[in-house]
Design an enzyme around this catalytic site. Structure first.
Site, PDB file in Angstrom:
ATOM      1  N   CYS A 232       2.235  -6.376  15.832  1.00 42.93           N
ATOM      2  CA  CYS A 232       3.749  -5.728  15.663  1.00 42.93           C
ATOM      3  C   CYS A 232       4.610  -6.839  16.007  1.00 42.93           C
ATOM      4  O   CYS A 232       5.901  -6.698  15.834  1.00 42.93           O
ATOM      5  CB  CYS A 232       3.734  -5.097  16.740  1.00 42.93           C
ATOM      6  SG  CYS A 232       2.732  -3.497  16.902  1.00 42.93           S
TER       7      CYS A 232
ATOM      8  N   LYS B  47      -2.960  -1.242   6.727  1.00 41.05           N
ATOM      9  CA  LYS B  47      -3.897  -2.592   6.227  1.00 41.05           C
ATOM     10  C   LYS B  47      -4.934  -2.931   7.309  1.00 41.05           C
ATOM     11  O   LYS B  47      -6.190  -3.022   7.027  1.00 41.05           O
ATOM     12  CB  LYS B  47      -3.211  -3.566   5.758  1.00 41.05           C
ATOM     13  CG  LYS B  47      -1.965  -4.046   6.825  1.00 41.05           C
ATOM     14  CD  LYS B  47      -0.902  -4.737   6.300  1.00 41.05           C
ATOM     15  CE  LYS B  47       0.069  -4.923   7.602  1.00 41.05           C
ATOM     16  NZ  LYS B  47       1.529  -4.653   7.475  1.00 41.05           N
TER      17      LYS B  47
ATOM     18  N   HIS C 243       3.977   1.750   2.252  1.00 41.99           N
ATOM     19  CA  HIS C 243       5.067   0.960   1.661  1.00 41.99           C
ATOM     20  C   HIS C 243       5.793   1.786   0.546  1.00 41.99           C
ATOM     21  O   HIS C 243       7.094   1.906   0.526  1.00 41.99           O
ATOM     22  CB  HIS C 243       4.877  -0.379   1.190  1.00 41.99           C
ATOM     23  CG  HIS C 243       4.106  -1.219   2.292  1.00 41.99           C
ATOM     24  ND1 HIS C 243       3.056  -2.091   2.009  1.00 41.99           N
ATOM     25  CD2 HIS C 243       4.323  -1.650   3.567  1.00 41.99           C
ATOM     26  CE1 HIS C 243       2.734  -2.743   3.098  1.00 41.99           C
ATOM     27  NE2 HIS C 243       3.419  -2.284   4.133  1.00 41.99           N
TER      28      HIS C 243
ATOM     29  N   HIS D 158      -2.211  -0.658  16.485  1.00 44.42           N
ATOM     30  CA  HIS D 158      -2.958  -1.441  15.737  1.00 44.42           C
ATOM     31  C   HIS D 158      -4.471  -1.370  16.549  1.00 44.42           C
ATOM     32  O   HIS D 158      -5.488  -1.836  15.733  1.00 44.42           O
ATOM     33  CB  HIS D 158      -2.526  -2.730  15.479  1.00 44.42           C
ATOM     34  CG  HIS D 158      -1.670  -3.102  14.710  1.00 44.42           C
ATOM     35  ND1 HIS D 158      -0.267  -3.161  15.111  1.00 44.42           N
ATOM     36  CD2 HIS D 158      -1.621  -3.023  13.286  1.00 44.42           C
ATOM     37  CE1 HIS D 158       0.564  -3.249  14.117  1.00 44.42           C
ATOM     38  NE2 HIS D 158      -0.093  -3.044  13.145  1.00 44.42           N
TER      39      HIS D 158
ATOM     40  N   LYS E 204      -4.360   7.093  11.042  1.00 49.68           N
ATOM     41  CA  LYS E 204      -2.933   6.223  10.193  1.00 49.68           C
ATOM     42  C   LYS E 204      -3.663   5.586   9.124  1.00 49.68           C
ATOM     43  O   LYS E 204      -4.841   5.055   9.430  1.00 49.68           O
ATOM     44  CB  LYS E 204      -2.324   5.365  11.186  1.00 49.68           C
ATOM     45  CG  LYS E 204      -1.249   4.614  10.504  1.00 49.68           C
ATOM     46  CD  LYS E 204      -0.544   3.553  11.595  1.00 49.68           C
ATOM     47  CE  LYS E 204       0.132   2.847  10.638  1.00 49.68           C
ATOM     48  NZ  LYS E 204       0.502   1.468  11.291  1.00 49.68           N
TER      49      LYS E 204
ATOM     50  N   HIS F 279       0.793  -1.290   0.091  1.00 46.35           N
ATOM     51  CA  HIS F 279      -0.148   0.067  -0.039  1.00 46.35           C
ATOM     52  C   HIS F 279       0.784   1.128   0.052  1.00 46.35           C
ATOM     53  O   HIS F 279       1.976   1.244  -0.033  1.00 46.35           O
ATOM     54  CB  HIS F 279      -0.957   0.017   1.293  1.00 46.35           C
ATOM     55  CG  HIS F 279      -0.258   0.113   2.560  1.00 46.35           C
ATOM     56  ND1 HIS F 279       0.340   1.123   2.833  1.00 46.35           N
ATOM     57  CD2 HIS F 279      -0.214  -0.798   3.558  1.00 46.35           C
ATOM     58  CE1 HIS F 279       0.796   1.005   4.388  1.00 46.35           C
ATOM     59  NE2 HIS F 279       0.383  -0.128   4.455  1.00 46.35           N
TER      60      HIS F 279
ATOM     61  N   CYS G  67      -3.116  -2.372  21.690  1.00 46.39           N
ATOM     62  CA  CYS G  67      -1.888  -1.915  21.108  1.00 46.39           C
ATOM     63  C   CYS G  67      -2.146  -0.682  20.429  1.00 46.39           C
ATOM     64  O   CYS G  67      -3.276  -0.521  20.009  1.00 46.39           O
ATOM     65  CB  CYS G  67      -1.774  -3.014  19.971  1.00 46.39           C
ATOM     66  SG  CYS G  67      -0.250  -2.203  18.641  1.00 46.39           S
TER      67      CYS G  67
ATOM     68  N   CYS H 169       1.772  -7.968  21.176  1.00 47.73           N
ATOM     69  CA  CYS H 169       0.686  -7.847  19.865  1.00 47.73           C
ATOM     70  C   CYS H 169       1.174  -8.637  18.765  1.00 47.73           C
ATOM     71  O   CYS H 169       2.357  -8.503  18.408  1.00 47.73           O
ATOM     72  CB  CYS H 169       0.932  -6.171  19.526  1.00 47.73           C
ATOM     73  SG  CYS H 169      -0.005  -5.812  17.984  1.00 47.73           S
TER      74      CYS H 169
HETATM   75  N1  MSP Z   1       8.504  -5.822   8.449  1.00 48.41           N
HETATM   76  C1  MSP Z   1       8.549  -4.698   9.464  1.00 48.41           C
HETATM   77  C2  MSP Z   1       9.858  -3.840   9.165  1.00 48.41           C
HETATM   78  C3  MSP Z   1      11.257  -4.711   9.236  1.00 48.41           C
HETATM   79  S1  MSP Z   1      12.659  -3.821   8.981  1.00 48.41           S
HETATM   80  C4  MSP Z   1      14.102  -4.639   9.402  1.00 48.41           C
HETATM   81  C5  MSP Z   1       7.670  -3.767   9.240  1.00 48.41           C
HETATM   82  N2  MSP Z   1       6.831  -3.876   7.885  1.00 48.41           N
HETATM   83  S2  MSP Z   1       5.517  -3.295   7.278  1.00 48.41           S
HETATM   84  O1  MSP Z   1       5.233  -3.744   6.157  1.00 48.41           O
HETATM   85  O2  MSP Z   1       4.452  -3.225   8.498  1.00 48.41           O
HETATM   86  O3  MSP Z   1       5.836  -1.512   7.335  1.00 48.41           O
HETATM   87  C6  MSP Z   1       7.035  -1.195   6.482  1.00 48.41           C
HETATM   88  C7  MSP Z   1       7.274   0.358   6.525  1.00 48.41           C
HETATM   89  O4  MSP Z   1       6.048   0.964   6.088  1.00 48.41           O
HETATM   90  C8  MSP Z   1       7.457   0.779   7.991  1.00 48.41           C
HETATM   91  O5  MSP Z   1       8.339   1.676   7.996  1.00 48.41           O
HETATM   92  C9  MSP Z   1       6.095   1.540   8.287  1.00 48.41           C
HETATM   93  O6  MSP Z   1       6.412   2.660   9.018  1.00 48.41           O
HETATM   94  C10 MSP Z   1       5.688   1.959   6.778  1.00 48.41           C
HETATM   95  N3  MSP Z   1       4.395   2.381   6.705  1.00 48.41           N
HETATM   96  C11 MSP Z   1       3.300   1.390   7.100  1.00 48.41           C
HETATM   97  N4  MSP Z   1       2.309   2.491   6.951  1.00 48.41           N
HETATM   98  C12 MSP Z   1       2.504   3.647   6.781  1.00 48.41           C
HETATM   99  C13 MSP Z   1       1.784   4.761   6.530  1.00 48.41           C
HETATM  100  N5  MSP Z   1       0.488   4.761   6.598  1.00 48.41           N
HETATM  101  N6  MSP Z   1       2.626   5.952   6.425  1.00 48.41           N
HETATM  102  C14 MSP Z   1       3.916   5.891   6.272  1.00 48.41           C
HETATM  103  N7  MSP Z   1       4.559   4.886   6.277  1.00 48.41           N
HETATM  104  C15 MSP Z   1       4.004   3.630   6.856  1.00 48.41           C
HETATM  105  O7  MSP Z   1       7.197  -2.746   9.937  1.00 48.41           O
END
Ligand code: MSP
Length: 500
Positions: free
Chosen positions: A129, A300, A21, A147, A297, A18, A144, A126
């Site tokens: 997380c 997903k 990412h 979440h 926020k 999304h 959490c 959690c």
């Molecule tokens: N798998 C872990 C990271 C491990 S790094 C050794 C993880 N994955 S994640 O897919 O949940 O998130 C990846 C990144 O996307 C994180 O930096 C998270 O902050 C970012 N984002 C997820 N949703 C977000 C927003 N809505 N806005 C900006 N970034 C956010 O965490």
């Protein structure tokens, strides 16, 4: 010339990609492209985080084996990269055998160095997380904070990493390297977490099998966060067949992460590297959250996600890349909506930059048969120091500030093209020399901007540079006056109005 190693977090494969990412990918890509422009030796890493409970649980819900779900979703993240025009040098998957072997090697060393112990873990956990929460991280009714779901009381025998013994060394690191964590508010947050007193953290899980086996106790797998963090290091060992890039690129210059994973990257990560006697990264840059319209926020689990694919289908990838750096101060939270993207697209990309480029080229073709006249340039003072300023800002990962500095010159050129009204001058032969100067200044100004903007809007910049007959996007050309075009060719609208 130097070397530059930049990483995104690796993405959980329990859901589809999304905008959150895409955000870190784009930010890192801007930095990677900028450093390539400067001639640096660059390595840009991204990938997927495939082990642990969140993935195992999601697979179970869908009636799949964890590896099947991981294979399926890793492909979707992989496919996202070219769509975003990301220039990543490798895509790591933590289910890669080479990654797993290297995780075992490093953590075995941590164990051999005496930094682990076996103990009983009890606490609020959690599952999304994959994190045990300390008191300040627990919301009302044991939920959490991230979440907004109930936490689970967990108890099990784990291997622990002796994090508490690294407290003094971490404080020293923060004192000696004040820009280890950026921006400063995040540094303060991390430091106060450290100063509040560190507890040992769980290094393994006994109940789970979907993970990297603990070599000295095969009934356990490593806690997913340690397996995941190590990707930044392990990837260099096998990203190139038959070559080990570790000495060339380690330690990383920038880990770019979201604020929700601060603790892992600014506390656990440097400590585990210290325990393994490995050099520490130079900087961890912590960005904020992209929020949905209502200021919540976007994630997903909350189901209010702005779809990057839809945005790109309508406005093109460059517009998305531009919009995210421009509208949200990099490092802070900010709301993003398709409407706001559309507004920036119309007002800035189409009207300010697109029109400036089209008008400049059209006038050169109309009045000078497409040849750029010889002579003097105006505006040299206005561009003086810009390339250096942009580079300095990007050295501090100030993506928004760098883009704004460039955009002020887009606006300056627009005022310039309005002011002496070249089409009026053209009617007056006596003022042909003035027109020459204006047209030359516009050609060179637009070219300079195209080079400077290339990290954000590479496809549009390349088109523009091709029309200006100066395809080189290297940083030597970011200086006004460095490569004045000789001749221009027709340019299709860079940001067409009929995009929607
Ligand atoms: N798998 C872990 C990271 C491990 S790094 C050794 C993880 N994955 S994640 O897919 O949940 O998130 C990846 C990144 O996307 C994180 O930096 C998270 O902050 C970012 N984002 C997820 N949703 C977000 C927003 N809505 N806005 C900006 N970034 C956010 O965490």
């Amino acid at each position: 010339m130097g070397r530059f190693y930049v990483t995104t977090p690796i993405y959980y494969v329990n859901a589809a990609p999304h905008l959150g990412h895409a955000y870190t990918v784009i930010a890192c890509d801007v930095l990677a492209r900028h450093h390539r422009q400067r001639g640096d030796d660059v390595f840009f890493l991204t990938g997927t985080d495939e082990h642990g409970e969140p993935v195992a649980d999601a697979a179970k819900d869908q009636g799949l084996e964890p590896k099947e779900l991981a294979d399926r979703n890793a492909e979707r993240f992989k496919a996202l990269m070219p769509r975003l025009e990301a220039s990543n040098d490798f895509f790591i998957r933590t289910s890669d055998d080479q990654h797993k072997r290297r995780v075992q090697e490093v953590l075995q060393r941590v164990h051999d160095n005496g930094h682990t112990h076996l103990g009983m873990y009890e606490g609020w956990y959690c599952p999304r997380c994959a994190d045990f929460k300390c008191d300040t991280e627990i919301g009302p009714d044991n939920t959490c904070l991230i979440h907004e779901i109930p936490l689970v009381w967990e108890q099990e025998e784990n291997w622990f990493f002796n994090l508490s013994t690294f407290q003094a060394r971490l404080e020293q690191l923060y004192a000696e390297q004040p820009d280890f964590v950026q921006p400063e508010t995040r540094r303060n947050e991390a430091l106060s977490f450290i100063k509040s007193g560190l507890q040992d953290v769980s290094l393994s899980r006994g109940k789970l099998t979907w993970g990297v086996e603990v070599p000295w106790d095969p009934s356990h797998v490593f806690y997913v966060w340690f397996d995941a963090l190590l990707n930044y290091y392990t990837a260099l060992g096998y990203a190139r067949d038959g070559e080990d890039l570790t000495d060339r690129f380690w330690p990383a210059n920038y880990h770019v992460i979201g604020k929700d994973i601060l603790k892992f990257h600014t506390v656990f990560w440097p400590a585990i590297l210290m325990a393994a006697e490995l050099p520490l990264p130079e900087h961890v840059f912590v960005h904020g959250f992209l929020l949905a319209g209502g200021g919540r926020k976007m994630s997903k689990s909350l189901g209010n996600v702005l779809d990057p694919f839809e945005a790109m289908d309508t406005y093109g990838v460059d517009a998305l890349r531009y919009y995210l750096s421009r509208d949200v101060q990099f490092g802070a939270d900010g709301s993003v909506t398709l409407d706001a993207l559309a507004a920036r697209y119309d007002a800035e990309l189409a009207n300010e930059l697109g029109n400036l480029a089209s008008r400049s080229i059209a006038m050169l073709r109309r009045y000078r048969d497409g040849r750029v006249p010889e002579g003097e340039l105006d505006l040299a003072d206005e561009f003086a120091g810009l390339a250096e300023d942009v580079a300095a800002r990007l050295d501090g990962a100030d993506l928004t500030g760098a883009l704004d500095a460039i955009w002020q010159r887009v606006r300056r050129l627009n005022r310039y093209v309005e002011a002496p009204a070249p089409w009026t001058i053209s009617k007056d032969d006596v003022r042909a020399a003035d027109l020459d100067r204006v047209l030359r200044t516009l050609a060179e100004g637009v070219r300079t901007l195209a080079v400077l903007l290339w990290p954000w809007i590479p496809a549009s910049s390349d088109k523009l540079l091709a029309a200006l007959g100066r395809e080189d996007s290297g940083y030597a050309g970011a200086t006004f006056g460095a490569a004045v075009p000789d001749a221009v060719a027709e340019l299709e609208p860079l940001f067409p109005k009929q995009a929607r």
